[in-house]
Design a protein around this motif. Structure first.
Motif: not given
Lengths: 454, 454
Positions: A225-231
């Protein structure tokens, strides 16, 4: 007594997120795989569930928020929209200053807005464990909280220096049941290699990302999981601006200026995109709307970077993304707004900046803390260092309005409280913080290493 | 989607505090001066302004809240009343569990409810500076915040061991502009004497109180503030229960059990007294109402103490108060709910316990943290250790209701968040915390030193 907090009931929590892709002048440039070709859903499916991938690539304007997600959102949402009357008085401005306060979430920032749906979609897809990295700890604590809400175990790779220096953030994650490891760790090949080279390695966000992605990529039951950047992250964060619009409707106001701090881009996109939707739809009220994305002068991605394809991480593991970047091997100095120390910016935020819809603004470190302290002394809340960037810009706009006498309506995203960042305030009060403008020559040098595309 | 947060608008902030003195069966026993005679307003006027003294001695049922105070209250009030649906589900109980969440204040607890009016009345009386002591830091940060709201400088004497170990609480106070000194300090005779005797003195709450009172008593422009125990503090805290009643009215519910943690008594009195008012008025809904005051077994004032006249501080500086007490030289062990480590209890809470209107309950340390972690994993919010005592009792009541199948309505005071108490959670998770029941023999010994009265 005049009403300064505009509240919504839980049944007014928006039912859909807003996807700005539907309103962009040109379709977003696709992420590129190692072969220079657009990354396939299959490639990305290794670490993300289908529902997230669909959102990542969707061009639908409105995307429904699952009922299960709204039921967790209601633990703290709708977040209040507050008029900062005492700050206005302290400034003697003719402007009205409003802030959307995201610090009311259990983790204390806007990050759970995306952590909760990410945990939900992974649970729904039968995933048994989530991994992530965390530096300052905002995202790590948010996904730990969200995982707990759906009974999904979470492993957090925490940059070693933060692990040692920010034990309270770590404890917060553990209270929500997460496993937290200092990165580099012995759990991954990447970690073991880094430790073999240097047993005292203090870690970096890039390294922690690599560890979290490696674990997710190597286990079919585990996702990243990633908390920023992606659409899809920016999509989830639009709940912030969508609620704010409902709240402004309630009082018959509309902002002239919308301000968000900008690192990876999720806090800025979250508050600004729903207002840009009005602009795209030809709404008269939004005709002269200005949106300010505020970054630190020490990490001036939007103001001094190049708009180009680059890796999302330091080691070149991720697909290439078209974005403003300072170069993936840019090493930001150790400023105290950890959440804004990213070499790139969300492709979607980058595109609206590139299209001229959003003004990037860079502010210096001391000025942001001065603004944060002024805010705390007027309004009570002690803001997170990231949020102080938005406060600085809001105060500057209010002071300009004071000169011209205009009755401007200013809205900013108060993304979080600073309860776990008091050591940064200590450095500010004790005179240990300095301003640092990242030199143009250094930016030019790191931009020389941009990957060649096409 | 069912509504689980019951909100009020700012204009619904109560206009009056409730004074339980008007409804007591017998008038409260007066505080006694050094001569054994009732303390005169003149004696107490040295450190308190007239308006506070009037409230301290008032028998009026309703006391108006100044508009200036309500304007600061609205920075975070009304506080939400929340139904803990996920906790109910986790327990499988037939009970409904509600909590009043006071952690939304800038200082993160219920303490500003009294700090704000205390700062206001002192400012109004022409006072130029406030002093106070703080141990865990909740009260010190609250009065620092409140002083800043009215432009009144604040000096906090912080127990040295806390000053060193809790730098973030200290920084919070400094962010709001307060001066914070490690106690014992060189600023007072008391402090200098303590340091002369032992330069490494780590301080105590009693010593810090003495320093703060000494400074206030020796300067006509300086007054002292206290965050619990006294009548006027409990009066101010009734805003908590008064709001909760309005919120229950909105949903047509009424609690069967009202629960507050109890140290000095302000958080318990704050939530319970307004419901006891209904009982006194013969309100049918309150006929079978139970009120639980929850204390730690390590400091069992209400459950094992004597109901007698005793000093409020360790060194015998204050007037004598009729209250439950473990003896003023009782030394509580270093448990991690700093706010509940007081040898006495508010005279008003003591009296309603003595009159049988309130049930005292003692809970052990490990069980409170278990309850706090269970709450955090269900509801998100990480509670302060003090609040965990109320959560423990609420969970126990809900489990009893599960056995009997009763649809009990339980209300507890979630007095604050634990963001500045994560080191206590660390000790809990790492197995360093132990249960400690203060032995009856030790209580008996310290009760031998009660002052002789009359």
């Amino acid at each position: 007594m005049e009403n300064t907090r505009i509240l919504l009931e839980q049944n007014e929590i928006p039912t859909h997120w807003y996807n700005i892709v539907a309103d962009l002048k040109t379709p977003p440039a696709p992420p590129l795989g190692p072969d220079g070709q657009p990354a396939t859903p299959e490639q990305m499916g290794v670490i993300f569930p289908g529902a997230i991938l669909e959102q990542e690539m969707s061009d639908q304007r409105w995307i429904p928020i699952p009922q299960e997600v709204r039921e967790i959102y209601r633990l703290w949402r709708p977040a209040p929209l507050v008029r900062a009357v005492r700050l206005e008085q302290a400034l003697g401005t003719t402007a009205k200053i409003y802030y959307k306060y995201e610090g009311v979430s259990p983790a204390g920032s806007h990050k759970p807005n995306s952590a909760v749906p990410q945990a939900f979609y992974n649970k729904q897809a039968g995933i048994k464990r989530l991994t992530t990295e965390t530096g300052a700890g905002q995202w790590g604590s948010s996904i730990s909280f969200a995982g707990q809400m759906f009974g999904l175990p979470v492993r957090v790779y925490m940059v070693k220096v933060s692990y040692d220096q920010k034990p309270y953030r770590r404890l917060m994650m553990q209270t929500w049941g997460a496993e937290v490891f200092a990165s580099p760790s012995e759990l991954t090949q990447t970690g073991r290699a880094a430790l073999a080279e240097n047993p005292d390695n203090q870690g970096s966000l890039g390294l922690a990302i690599s560890e979290a992605v490696e674990e997710a990529a190597s286990r079919p039951d585990t996702n990243y999981t990633l908390g920023s950047v992606l659409n899809h992250v920016l999509l989830h964060q639009t709940i912030v601006g969508l609620e704010a619009k409902k709240q402004f409707d309630k009082i018959g106001e509309y902002p002239d200026v919308v301000i968000g701090p900008c690192g990876g881009g999720s806090s800025f996109g979250g508050i600004a995109f729903p207002f840009l939707a009005d602009k795209a739809a030809g709404d008269k009220r939004a005709e002269n709307l200005r949106c300010l994305a505020v970054e630190p002068t020490s990490c001036p991605t939007l103001t001094k970077g190049a708009y180009a394809y680059d890796f999302g991480d330091a080691s070149g593991f991720t697909p290439l993304m078209k974005m403003y970047t300072l170069g993936h091997d840019f090493m930001p100095p150790g400023i105290h707004a950890g959440g804004l120390r990213y070499h790139g910016a969300s492709p979607l935020v980058s595109q609206v900046v590139h299209e001229g819809l959003v003004e990037p603004v860079a502010v210096s470190q001391l000025a942001t803390f001065e603004a944060g302290v002024q805010f705390a002394r007027a309004e009570g809340i002690i803001p997170a260092p990231e949020s102080c960037h938005a406060i600085r810009a809001a105060i500057d706009e209010a002071l300009k309005a004071k000169v011209t006498g205009e009755p401007k309506v200013i809205l900013f995203n108060l993304t979080g409280h600073g309860h776990f960042d008091m050591s940064s305030y200590e450095r500010f009060f004790s005179g240990k913080l300095e301003d640092y403008d990242y030199p143009a020559e250094a930016v030019a040098r790191s931009l020389e290493h941009l990957p060649k595309v096409g």
